[in-house]
Design a protein around this motif. Structure first.
Motif, PDB file in Angstrom:
ATOM      1  N   MET A   1       1.796   6.730  13.082  1.00  0.00           N
ATOM      2  CA  MET A   1       2.376   8.040  12.757  1.00  0.00           C
ATOM      3  C   MET A   1       3.502   8.393  13.728  1.00  0.00           C
ATOM      4  O   MET A   1       4.528   8.938  13.328  1.00  0.00           O
ATOM      5  CB  MET A   1       1.304   9.125  12.783  1.00  0.00           C
ATOM      6  CG  MET A   1       0.362   9.089  11.622  1.00  0.00           C
ATOM      7  SD  MET A   1      -0.867  10.403  11.814  1.00  0.00           S
ATOM      8  CE  MET A   1      -1.686  10.321  10.242  1.00  0.00           C
ATOM      9  N   GLN A   2       3.292   8.109  15.008  1.00  0.00           N
ATOM     10  CA  GLN A   2       4.311   8.406  16.014  1.00  0.00           C
ATOM     11  C   GLN A   2       5.527   7.492  15.882  1.00  0.00           C
ATOM     12  O   GLN A   2       6.649   7.908  16.138  1.00  0.00           O
ATOM     13  CB  GLN A   2       3.716   8.291  17.416  1.00  0.00           C
ATOM     14  CG  GLN A   2       2.738   9.398  17.731  1.00  0.00           C
ATOM     15  CD  GLN A   2       2.025   9.194  19.065  1.00  0.00           C
ATOM     16  OE1 GLN A   2       2.180   8.173  19.713  1.00  0.00           O
ATOM     17  NE2 GLN A   2       1.237  10.180  19.458  1.00  0.00           N
TER      18      GLN A   2
ATOM     19  N   SER B   1       0.829  -1.199   0.000  1.00  0.00           N
ATOM     20  CA  SER B   1       0.000   0.000   0.000  1.00  0.00           C
ATOM     21  C   SER B   1       0.868   1.255   0.000  1.00  0.00           C
ATOM     22  O   SER B   1       1.908   1.316   0.664  1.00  0.00           O
ATOM     23  CB  SER B   1      -0.893   0.011   1.247  1.00  0.00           C
ATOM     24  OG  SER B   1      -1.487   1.287   1.425  1.00  0.00           O
ATOM     25  N   PHE B   2       0.400   2.276  -0.713  1.00  0.00           N
ATOM     26  CA  PHE B   2       1.101   3.561  -0.754  1.00  0.00           C
ATOM     27  C   PHE B   2       1.344   4.112   0.643  1.00  0.00           C
ATOM     28  O   PHE B   2       2.411   4.656   0.932  1.00  0.00           O
ATOM     29  CB  PHE B   2       0.290   4.572  -1.581  1.00  0.00           C
ATOM     30  CG  PHE B   2       0.821   5.977  -1.474  1.00  0.00           C
ATOM     31  CD1 PHE B   2       1.905   6.366  -2.233  1.00  0.00           C
ATOM     32  CD2 PHE B   2       0.261   6.897  -0.604  1.00  0.00           C
ATOM     33  CE1 PHE B   2       2.419   7.663  -2.126  1.00  0.00           C
ATOM     34  CE2 PHE B   2       0.756   8.182  -0.485  1.00  0.00           C
ATOM     35  CZ  PHE B   2       1.842   8.558  -1.257  1.00  0.00           C
ATOM     36  N   LEU B   3       0.370   3.962   1.540  1.00  0.00           N
ATOM     37  CA  LEU B   3       0.505   4.519   2.884  1.00  0.00           C
ATOM     38  C   LEU B   3       1.672   3.916   3.662  1.00  0.00           C
ATOM     39  O   LEU B   3       2.237   4.554   4.539  1.00  0.00           O
ATOM     40  CB  LEU B   3      -0.784   4.315   3.683  1.00  0.00           C
ATOM     41  CG  LEU B   3      -1.969   5.180   3.286  1.00  0.00           C
ATOM     42  CD1 LEU B   3      -3.194   4.789   4.086  1.00  0.00           C
ATOM     43  CD2 LEU B   3      -1.662   6.654   3.472  1.00  0.00           C
ATOM     44  N   PHE B   4       2.027   2.685   3.321  1.00  0.00           N
ATOM     45  CA  PHE B   4       3.076   1.999   4.077  1.00  0.00           C
ATOM     46  C   PHE B   4       4.387   1.885   3.295  1.00  0.00           C
ATOM     47  O   PHE B   4       5.305   1.212   3.743  1.00  0.00           O
ATOM     48  CB  PHE B   4       2.585   0.606   4.498  1.00  0.00           C
ATOM     49  CG  PHE B   4       1.481   0.670   5.512  1.00  0.00           C
ATOM     50  CD1 PHE B   4       1.762   0.759   6.866  1.00  0.00           C
ATOM     51  CD2 PHE B   4       0.152   0.676   5.120  1.00  0.00           C
ATOM     52  CE1 PHE B   4       0.748   0.829   7.804  1.00  0.00           C
ATOM     53  CE2 PHE B   4      -0.875   0.742   6.054  1.00  0.00           C
ATOM     54  CZ  PHE B   4      -0.576   0.820   7.401  1.00  0.00           C
TER      55      PHE B   4
ATOM     56  N   ASN C   1       3.438   9.822   4.238  1.00  0.00           N
ATOM     57  CA  ASN C   1       2.616   9.148   3.225  1.00  0.00           C
ATOM     58  C   ASN C   1       1.136   9.480   3.407  1.00  0.00           C
ATOM     59  O   ASN C   1       0.411   9.693   2.438  1.00  0.00           O
ATOM     60  CB  ASN C   1       2.817   7.631   3.300  1.00  0.00           C
ATOM     61  CG  ASN C   1       4.198   7.194   2.858  1.00  0.00           C
ATOM     62  OD1 ASN C   1       4.969   7.965   2.278  1.00  0.00           O
ATOM     63  ND2 ASN C   1       4.528   5.953   3.147  1.00  0.00           N
ATOM     64  N   TYR C   2       0.692   9.543   4.662  1.00  0.00           N
ATOM     65  CA  TYR C   2      -0.695   9.872   4.980  1.00  0.00           C
ATOM     66  C   TYR C   2      -1.024  11.287   4.501  1.00  0.00           C
ATOM     67  O   TYR C   2      -2.045  11.520   3.844  1.00  0.00           O
ATOM     68  CB  TYR C   2      -0.901   9.745   6.485  1.00  0.00           C
ATOM     69  CG  TYR C   2      -2.335   9.652   6.948  1.00  0.00           C
ATOM     70  CD1 TYR C   2      -2.925   8.420   7.169  1.00  0.00           C
ATOM     71  CD2 TYR C   2      -3.085  10.798   7.198  1.00  0.00           C
ATOM     72  CE1 TYR C   2      -4.232   8.325   7.626  1.00  0.00           C
ATOM     73  CE2 TYR C   2      -4.392  10.709   7.644  1.00  0.00           C
ATOM     74  CZ  TYR C   2      -4.960   9.470   7.860  1.00  0.00           C
ATOM     75  OH  TYR C   2      -6.257   9.387   8.303  1.00  0.00           O
ATOM     76  N   ILE C   3      -0.141  12.222   4.802  1.00  0.00           N
ATOM     77  CA  ILE C   3      -0.337  13.617   4.378  1.00  0.00           C
ATOM     78  C   ILE C   3      -0.304  13.727   2.850  1.00  0.00           C
ATOM     79  O   ILE C   3      -1.114  14.442   2.258  1.00  0.00           O
ATOM     80  CB  ILE C   3       0.710  14.538   5.039  1.00  0.00           C
ATOM     81  CG1 ILE C   3       0.469  14.599   6.546  1.00  0.00           C
ATOM     82  CG2 ILE C   3       0.688  15.940   4.428  1.00  0.00           C
ATOM     83  CD1 ILE C   3       1.607  15.189   7.343  1.00  0.00           C
ATOM     84  N   SER C   4       0.593  13.009   2.216  1.00  0.00           N
ATOM     85  CA  SER C   4       0.665  13.007   0.743  1.00  0.00           C
ATOM     86  C   SER C   4      -0.630  12.483   0.142  1.00  0.00           C
ATOM     87  O   SER C   4      -1.131  13.013  -0.853  1.00  0.00           O
ATOM     88  CB  SER C   4       1.837  12.158   0.250  1.00  0.00           C
ATOM     89  OG  SER C   4       3.057  12.726   0.632  1.00  0.00           O
ATOM     90  N   PHE C   5      -1.163  11.427   0.750  1.00  0.00           N
ATOM     91  CA  PHE C   5      -2.425  10.868   0.272  1.00  0.00           C
ATOM     92  C   PHE C   5      -3.545  11.899   0.383  1.00  0.00           C
ATOM     93  O   PHE C   5      -4.331  12.083  -0.541  1.00  0.00           O
ATOM     94  CB  PHE C   5      -2.782   9.600   1.052  1.00  0.00           C
ATOM     95  CG  PHE C   5      -4.024   8.933   0.548  1.00  0.00           C
ATOM     96  CD1 PHE C   5      -3.972   8.060  -0.526  1.00  0.00           C
ATOM     97  CD2 PHE C   5      -5.263   9.189   1.134  1.00  0.00           C
ATOM     98  CE1 PHE C   5      -5.124   7.451  -1.005  1.00  0.00           C
ATOM     99  CE2 PHE C   5      -6.414   8.591   0.665  1.00  0.00           C
ATOM    100  CZ  PHE C   5      -6.344   7.714  -0.408  1.00  0.00           C
TER     101      PHE C   5
ATOM    102  N   SER D   1       9.264   1.271   8.257  1.00  0.00           N
ATOM    103  CA  SER D   1      10.121   0.249   8.874  1.00  0.00           C
ATOM    104  C   SER D   1       9.381  -1.091   8.988  1.00  0.00           C
ATOM    105  O   SER D   1       8.153  -1.120   9.109  1.00  0.00           O
ATOM    106  CB  SER D   1      10.564   0.710  10.262  1.00  0.00           C
ATOM    107  OG  SER D   1       9.460   0.690  11.149  1.00  0.00           O
ATOM    108  N   PRO D   2      10.136  -2.191   8.965  1.00  0.00           N
ATOM    109  CA  PRO D   2       9.523  -3.516   9.144  1.00  0.00           C
ATOM    110  C   PRO D   2       8.762  -3.634  10.471  1.00  0.00           C
ATOM    111  O   PRO D   2       7.740  -4.308  10.546  1.00  0.00           O
ATOM    112  CB  PRO D   2      10.709  -4.475   9.109  1.00  0.00           C
ATOM    113  CG  PRO D   2      11.773  -3.745   8.346  1.00  0.00           C
ATOM    114  CD  PRO D   2      11.567  -2.286   8.666  1.00  0.00           C
ATOM    115  N   THR D   3       9.228  -2.946  11.485  1.00  0.00           N
ATOM    116  CA  THR D   3       8.555  -2.978  12.786  1.00  0.00           C
ATOM    117  C   THR D   3       7.154  -2.373  12.683  1.00  0.00           C
ATOM    118  O   THR D   3       6.186  -2.934  13.211  1.00  0.00           O
ATOM    119  CB  THR D   3       9.384  -2.195  13.836  1.00  0.00           C
ATOM    120  OG1 THR D   3      10.685  -2.773  13.903  1.00  0.00           O
ATOM    121  CG2 THR D   3       8.724  -2.220  15.201  1.00  0.00           C
ATOM    122  N   VAL D   4       7.044  -1.248  11.983  1.00  0.00           N
ATOM    123  CA  VAL D   4       5.742  -0.593  11.821  1.00  0.00           C
ATOM    124  C   VAL D   4       4.823  -1.455  10.972  1.00  0.00           C
ATOM    125  O   VAL D   4       3.620  -1.561  11.251  1.00  0.00           O
ATOM    126  CB  VAL D   4       5.911   0.831  11.242  1.00  0.00           C
ATOM    127  CG1 VAL D   4       4.596   1.412  10.786  1.00  0.00           C
ATOM    128  CG2 VAL D   4       6.552   1.734  12.288  1.00  0.00           C
TER     129      VAL D   4
END
Length: 190
Positions: free
Chosen positions: A111-112, A10-13, A120-124, A17-20
């Motif tokens: 986000m944090q 997904s564009f948002l992700f 990515n969220y803001i770009s979307f 990082s792999p952790t997120v």
């Protein structure tokens, strides 16, 4: 496709990082929707389409107004997640569909945890504002020719070709075009 792969594509992700990615996969909830079923989670969740497709249309009296058709890998609910649910759009499954749902709390934590996700969220959101501005221009263009030209220019081109995502009857409704005598065309079932 497994949940983690769907999220990672997904564009948002993108580039998070792999952790997120792992946190997102663990905290999302999957829901299934039958063809024609209304998806009543706007304002409560960010929705990522895992499989199938959905129709975004005007809510209430504008339900015949087709705004977009979203496919697997795309998302919706981004703008309403942090605002009040105003009910300006309705989302309906075009076919049997599976969605991954992310609560506001989860999105805030993502986000944090990773600024790339926030960017990515803001770009979307910025892209959605542009999309809506083009829709407004198409709907208010005046003549049928201007409305049609504006709508066609708003569609993505693939290899120099533009494919209409709706039937001609839906297109007429979407552009608020009327038949001679001022009648609106009949709308087929979704």
């Amino acid at each position: 496709m497994e949940v983690l792969s769907c999220i990672a594509e997904s564009f948002l992700f993108r580039n998070v990082s792999p952790t997120v990615l792992k946190i997102a996969a663990e905290r999302c909830v999957e829901r299934r929707f039958a063809k024609g079923e209304e998806i009543a989670c706007l304002g409560e969740f960010l929705c990522l389409i895992r499989s199938g497709s959905v129709l975004v249309s005007g809510a209430g009296k504008d339900s015949a107004l087709v705004l977009n058709i979203l496919q697997a890998g795309e998302c919706f609910g981004v703008a309403s997640l942090f605002g009040s649910r105003v009910g300006v759009t309705a989302v309906t499954a075009c076919e049997k569909s599976r969605l991954l749902l992310f609560s506001q709390k989860t999105v805030e934590e993502l986000m944090q945890a990773d600024f790339t996700f926030a960017r990515n969220y803001i770009s979307f959101l910025t892209d959605r504002i542009g999309f809506l501005n083009r829709k407004i221009a198409a709907f208010t263009a005046g003549t049928a020719e201007k409305k049609l030209a504006g709508y066609i220019l708003s569609l993505p081109a693939e290899n120099g070709e533009i494919k209409l995502p709706v039937s001609m009857v839906r297109l007429a409704a979407l552009l608020d075009l009327r038949l001679p005598g001022g009648k609106r065309p009949a709308h087929p079932k979704r």
